[in-house]
Design an enzyme around this catalytic site. Structure first.
Site, PDB file in Angstrom:
ATOM      1  CB  SER A  88      17.404  15.321   2.873  1.00 19.07           C
ATOM      2  OG  SER A  88      18.393  14.489   3.446  1.00 19.07           O
ATOM      3  CD  GLU A  93      -3.053   0.984  -3.961  1.00 18.26           C
ATOM      4  OE1 GLU A  93      -3.794   0.533  -4.839  1.00 18.26           O
ATOM      5  OE2 GLU A  93      -3.240   0.805  -2.736  1.00 18.26           O
ATOM      6  NE  ARG A 111      -4.061  -1.629  -0.153  1.00 17.48           N
ATOM      7  CZ  ARG A 111      -4.279  -2.433  -1.180  1.00 17.48           C
ATOM      8  NH1 ARG A 111      -3.499  -2.383  -2.246  1.00 17.48           N
ATOM      9  NH2 ARG A 111      -5.266  -3.282  -1.167  1.00 17.48           N
TER      10      ARG A 111
END
Length: 146
Positions: free
Chosen positions: A113, A90, A87
């Site tokens: 960073s 995703e 996820r």
């Protein structure tokens, strides 16, 4: 002793003592996410922190040196099958371009960073279902022209 061996010893000690990552981090006086990452082999520990962890978890000889070694920060290039990790992939896949656009609109051309960086995980109670709150806090690094 290799980092993976130390990670396995830490996970075993954590389980046997019924500890949490948050509790281990508190014992070390460090952040939960960073301690977890270091225990999983993705960060190197300063000597004093490694000593404290080894004593607290009664880790085997050689663990301190392995905890202090610089890690190779690499991972499989395949998308993980674990649903929680998937996820996160995703989210970046769906919102990555959007985040890039918004960040660059606010800061200019550059990156966030992951070295001068902190991360936190919080739980937010919600009547529609508890929420996971991820905070990624990284220094903005502008690209330079030369």
């Amino acid at each position: 002793m290799k980092k993976i061996d130390v990670t396995e010893a830490i996970i075993l000690a954590k389980k046997e003592r019924n500890l949490t990552w948050e509790g281990i981090a508190a014992e070390l006086g460090m952040g939960t996410v960073w301690v977890t990452s270091a225990c999983l082999g993705m960060n190197s520990m300063p000597e004093a922190v490694a000593e404290k962890l080894c004593a607290y978890l009664e880790l085997p000889e050689g663990a301190k040196a392995a905890l202090m070694e610089y890690p190779t920060k690499a991972w499989d290039k395949e998308v993980p099958q674990d649903p929680l990790i998937y996820r996160l992939y995703e989210v970046v896949g769906v919102y990555g371009d959007t985040l890039k656009e918004v960040i660059q609109e606010k800061f200019g051309d550059g990156i966030m960073s992951a070295i001068d960086f902190t991360m936190d995980v919080a739980k937010e109670e919600n009547p529609k279902g508890d929420r996971v709150v991820l905070t990624l806090n990284g220094k903005f690094l502008p690209y330079k022209a030369w």
